[in-house]
Design an enzyme around this catalytic site. Structure first.
Site, PDB file in Angstrom:
ATOM      1  N   ASP A 132       5.087  -4.939   6.033  1.00 45.14           N
ATOM      2  CA  ASP A 132       5.662  -6.232   6.440  1.00 45.14           C
ATOM      3  C   ASP A 132       5.564  -7.301   5.350  1.00 45.14           C
ATOM      4  O   ASP A 132       6.420  -8.181   5.264  1.00 45.14           O
ATOM      5  CB  ASP A 132       5.079  -6.722   7.772  1.00 45.14           C
ATOM      6  CG  ASP A 132       3.574  -6.818   7.755  1.00 45.14           C
ATOM      7  OD1 ASP A 132       2.960  -6.417   6.739  1.00 45.14           O
ATOM      8  OD2 ASP A 132       3.004  -7.297   8.749  1.00 45.14           O
ATOM      9  N   ASP A 172      -0.179   2.432   8.778  1.00 49.97           N
ATOM     10  CA  ASP A 172      -0.701   1.734   9.966  1.00 49.97           C
ATOM     11  C   ASP A 172       0.223   1.754  11.180  1.00 49.97           C
ATOM     12  O   ASP A 172      -0.211   1.462  12.293  1.00 49.97           O
ATOM     13  CB  ASP A 172      -1.016   0.275   9.622  1.00 49.97           C
ATOM     14  CG  ASP A 172      -2.228   0.163   8.715  1.00 49.97           C
ATOM     15  OD1 ASP A 172      -3.000   1.144   8.650  1.00 49.97           O
ATOM     16  OD2 ASP A 172      -2.411  -0.890   8.081  1.00 49.97           O
ATOM     17  N   ASP A 194       2.382  -0.371  12.061  1.00 42.21           N
ATOM     18  CA  ASP A 194       2.305  -1.677  12.725  1.00 42.21           C
ATOM     19  C   ASP A 194       3.573  -2.506  12.542  1.00 42.21           C
ATOM     20  O   ASP A 194       3.525  -3.725  12.481  1.00 42.21           O
ATOM     21  CB  ASP A 194       1.085  -2.454  12.191  1.00 42.21           C
ATOM     22  CG  ASP A 194       1.123  -2.615  10.682  1.00 42.21           C
ATOM     23  OD1 ASP A 194       1.989  -2.005  10.034  1.00 42.21           O
ATOM     24  OD2 ASP A 194       0.279  -3.356  10.156  1.00 42.21           O
ATOM     25  N   ARG A 215       0.854  -5.043  -5.708  1.00 44.69           N
ATOM     26  CA  ARG A 215       0.982  -6.313  -4.988  1.00 44.69           C
ATOM     27  C   ARG A 215       1.205  -7.356  -6.064  1.00 44.69           C
ATOM     28  O   ARG A 215       0.513  -7.355  -7.082  1.00 44.69           O
ATOM     29  CB  ARG A 215      -0.273  -6.584  -4.171  1.00 44.69           C
ATOM     30  CG  ARG A 215      -0.562  -5.441  -3.186  1.00 44.69           C
ATOM     31  CD  ARG A 215      -1.653  -5.786  -2.213  1.00 44.69           C
ATOM     32  NE  ARG A 215      -2.201  -4.592  -1.569  1.00 44.69           N
ATOM     33  CZ  ARG A 215      -1.733  -4.044  -0.456  1.00 44.69           C
ATOM     34  NH1 ARG A 215      -0.697  -4.569   0.162  1.00 44.69           N
ATOM     35  NH2 ARG A 215      -2.298  -2.965   0.050  1.00 44.69           N
ATOM     36  N   GLY A 242       0.835  -1.208   0.000  1.00 48.30           N
ATOM     37  CA  GLY A 242       0.000   0.000   0.000  1.00 48.30           C
ATOM     38  C   GLY A 242       0.865   1.250   0.000  1.00 48.30           C
ATOM     39  O   GLY A 242       1.896   1.286   0.651  1.00 48.30           O
ATOM     40  N   ARG A 287      -6.396  -2.132  10.189  1.00 46.01           N
ATOM     41  CA  ARG A 287      -7.047  -3.443  10.261  1.00 46.01           C
ATOM     42  C   ARG A 287      -6.518  -4.255  11.445  1.00 46.01           C
ATOM     43  O   ARG A 287      -7.271  -4.896  12.143  1.00 46.01           O
ATOM     44  CB  ARG A 287      -6.803  -4.192   8.946  1.00 46.01           C
ATOM     45  CG  ARG A 287      -7.827  -5.258   8.689  1.00 46.01           C
ATOM     46  CD  ARG A 287      -7.948  -5.587   7.220  1.00 46.01           C
ATOM     47  NE  ARG A 287      -8.651  -4.568   6.490  1.00 46.01           N
ATOM     48  CZ  ARG A 287      -8.353  -4.191   5.252  1.00 46.01           C
ATOM     49  NH1 ARG A 287      -7.344  -4.742   4.618  1.00 46.01           N
ATOM     50  NH2 ARG A 287      -9.050  -3.263   4.639  1.00 46.01           N
ATOM     51  N   THR A 341       4.169   2.581   5.612  1.00 46.81           N
ATOM     52  CA  THR A 341       2.764   2.186   5.739  1.00 46.81           C
ATOM     53  C   THR A 341       2.105   3.134   6.736  1.00 46.81           C
ATOM     54  O   THR A 341       2.754   3.542   7.707  1.00 46.81           O
ATOM     55  CB  THR A 341       2.603   0.714   6.208  1.00 46.81           C
ATOM     56  OG1 THR A 341       1.265   0.503   6.648  1.00 46.81           O
ATOM     57  CG2 THR A 341       3.522   0.371   7.367  1.00 46.81           C
TER      58      THR A 341
HETATM   59  P1  ATP Z   1       0.745  -2.774   3.458  1.00 49.67           P
HETATM   60  O1  ATP Z   1       1.199  -2.689   4.912  1.00 49.67           O
HETATM   61  O2  ATP Z   1       0.367  -1.472   2.919  1.00 49.67           O
HETATM   62  O3  ATP Z   1      -0.260  -3.868   3.207  1.00 49.67           O
HETATM   63  P2  ATP Z   1       2.718  -4.631   2.548  1.00 49.67           P
HETATM   64  O4  ATP Z   1       4.124  -4.454   2.117  1.00 49.67           O
HETATM   65  O5  ATP Z   1       2.494  -5.392   3.819  1.00 49.67           O
HETATM   66  O6  ATP Z   1       2.071  -3.192   2.624  1.00 49.67           O
HETATM   67  P3  ATP Z   1       1.613  -6.817   0.968  1.00 49.67           P
HETATM   68  O7  ATP Z   1       0.613  -6.797  -0.118  1.00 49.67           O
HETATM   69  O8  ATP Z   1       1.338  -7.652   2.169  1.00 49.67           O
HETATM   70  O9  ATP Z   1       1.875  -5.289   1.347  1.00 49.67           O
HETATM   71  O10 ATP Z   1       3.006  -7.299   0.349  1.00 49.67           O
HETATM   72  C1  ATP Z   1       3.545  -6.677  -0.808  1.00 49.67           C
HETATM   73  C2  ATP Z   1       4.108  -7.709  -1.741  1.00 49.67           C
HETATM   74  O11 ATP Z   1       5.190  -8.419  -1.093  1.00 49.67           O
HETATM   75  C3  ATP Z   1       3.144  -8.819  -2.150  1.00 49.67           C
HETATM   76  O12 ATP Z   1       2.290  -8.400  -3.179  1.00 49.67           O
HETATM   77  C4  ATP Z   1       4.104  -9.895  -2.626  1.00 49.67           C
HETATM   78  O13 ATP Z   1       4.548  -9.655  -3.941  1.00 49.67           O
HETATM   79  C5  ATP Z   1       5.293  -9.729  -1.667  1.00 49.67           C
HETATM   80  N1  ATP Z   1       5.206 -10.762  -0.618  1.00 49.67           N
HETATM   81  C6  ATP Z   1       4.494 -10.762   0.499  1.00 49.67           C
HETATM   82  N2  ATP Z   1       4.640 -11.910   1.192  1.00 49.67           N
HETATM   83  C7  ATP Z   1       5.467 -12.690   0.463  1.00 49.67           C
HETATM   84  C8  ATP Z   1       6.020 -14.001   0.602  1.00 49.67           C
HETATM   85  N3  ATP Z   1       5.739 -14.781   1.645  1.00 49.67           N
HETATM   86  N4  ATP Z   1       6.853 -14.455  -0.357  1.00 49.67           N
HETATM   87  C9  ATP Z   1       7.174 -13.703  -1.419  1.00 49.67           C
HETATM   88  N5  ATP Z   1       6.682 -12.462  -1.627  1.00 49.67           N
HETATM   89  C10 ATP Z   1       5.846 -11.955  -0.714  1.00 49.67           C
END
Ligand code: ATP
Length: 327
Positions: free
Chosen positions: A106, A131, A133, A75, A14, A175, A129
């Site tokens: 994360d 959040d 978190d 994503r 995000g 969330r 992010t």
């Molecule tokens: P936000 O906090 O805004 O949700 P985020 O970085 O946590 O941000 P995610 O959609 O959870 O957002 O993760 C971003 C991208 O990281 C995913 O679309 C995916 O490509 C990659 N990713 C997440 N988990 C894994 C995993 N276990 N193995 C490989 N790639 C991953």
């Protein structure tokens, strides 16, 4: 590890205000140390597609004040597969990229850890992010801006609430974490705050609203984090209160994505600038698998694996302060 001559930067997951300021900082720090810098569009999705752009110190003029991310974010399902990550690695090698800065949450860091385990590719994370978190930093990029956006919105809602003697339920983002709800709630003087970390029970909310009526208040604001543990969404909560306290006329306002946008606050711009410098300096120093963050106003680094695993703790003292303020 050989000398780091070319560093890539991406934004993933995000978007959050301050990501552009972090990109700018990474690019300019690379220029300062005479390393080349490459932007990767659309996070891991763009990495798999080889969607890169050369970035110089002048490519990032006039973006420090802009919300969103000039590199776009995404994503990527494909990056979760071995084949996807193999394509990503090939593109990095083709471009002679030695290391990467990942700005994200994360999930993005989990992807970075998996990628590093497979290819030993040097990566440093910058927490971006709204959040807040993520373990290993007291502030993530965008959190301060989102908080101020939420408080400003709640202030405006209060004008209507008090003009019409109404009760407003305001849902804010978060969330899994109630940082925005708790801090915006205290900052905007909410009568009650419901957060995902604490199941405070609906009776407590009714009691608190009765108390504020008895205290002579004619309008009230309840701030609810979207992941509140009561098991009811914000509309159910409003209905529940109207059923149990008929003297109240309740309205609902869901702030939604407006909390993610907008020009970053000065705090987020400064934080982004500091974290970007540290991220590049760590890579040049031969370090990897770390996330940069803030603690006691010092820039620190934490193992990315720790940052992902470590839980966040909500400030219970703030809940107590909120209780006292509603007297
Ligand atoms: P936000 O906090 O805004 O949700 P985020 O970085 O946590 O941000 P995610 O959609 O959870 O957002 O993760 C971003 C991208 O990281 C995913 O679309 C995916 O490509 C990659 N990713 C997440 N988990 C894994 C995993 N276990 N193995 C490989 N790639 C991953």
């Amino acid at each position: 590890m050989g000398k780091i001559k070319k560093i890539a930067v991406m934004t993933s997951g995000g978007d959050s205000p301050g990501m552009n300021a972090a990109i700018r900082s990474v690019v300019r720090t690379c220029a300062y140390y005479r390393a080349n810098c490459v932007g990767i569009y659309r996070g891991y999705e763009g990495l798999i597609d080889g969607d890169f752009i050369e970035l110089t110190a002048r490519s990032v003029n006039n973006i420090i004040n802009k919300g969103g991310t000039i590199l776009k974010s995404a994503r990527s399902k494909e990056f979760r597969t071995k084949e996807g990550r193999a394509k990503a690695y090939e593109h990095l090698k083709e471009q002679n990229i030695d290391a990467m800065v990942v700005i994200g949450g994360d999930g993005s860091f989990t992807g970075a850890v998996v990628f590093n385990e497979e290819y030993k590719f040097p990566i440093i994370g910058i927490p971006g992010t709204i959040d807040n978190d993520i373990f290993g930093t007291t502030h993530t990029l965008g959190y301060d801006t989102a908080l101020n956006t939420a408080v400003e919105a709640i202030d405006k809602i209060r004008d209507t609430a008090s003009s019409h003697n109404r009760l407003f339920f305001v849902e804010v983002m978060g969330r899994d974490a109630g940082f925005i709800a708790l801090n915006a709630g205290v900052g905007a003087g909410a009568e009650e705050i419901l957060i995902p970390e604490e199941d405070l029970g609906l009776d407590r909310m009714l009691e608190s609203l009765k108390k504020s009526r008895r205290a002579g208040k004619s309008s009230s604001i309840v701030v609810v984090a979207e992941g509140d543990k009561s098991g009811r969404n914000v509309y159910d909560l409003a209905k529940y209160v109207e059923e149990n306290l008929p003297e109240y006329e309740a309205r609902v306002s869901v702030l939604g994505h407006m909390q993610r946008g907008g020009s970053p606050s000065c705090f987020d711009r400064v934080l982004a600038s500091r974290l970007g410098v540290k991220a590049v300096e760590l890579l040049i120093d031969g370090q990897t698998n770390l996330m940069v963050g803030l603690k006691n106003n010092e820039v620190i680094s934490t193992e990315i694996s720790e940052a992902i695993k470590g839980g966040h703790t909500i400030n219970m003292e703030l809940l107590r302060v909120s209780d006292i303020m509603t007297t």
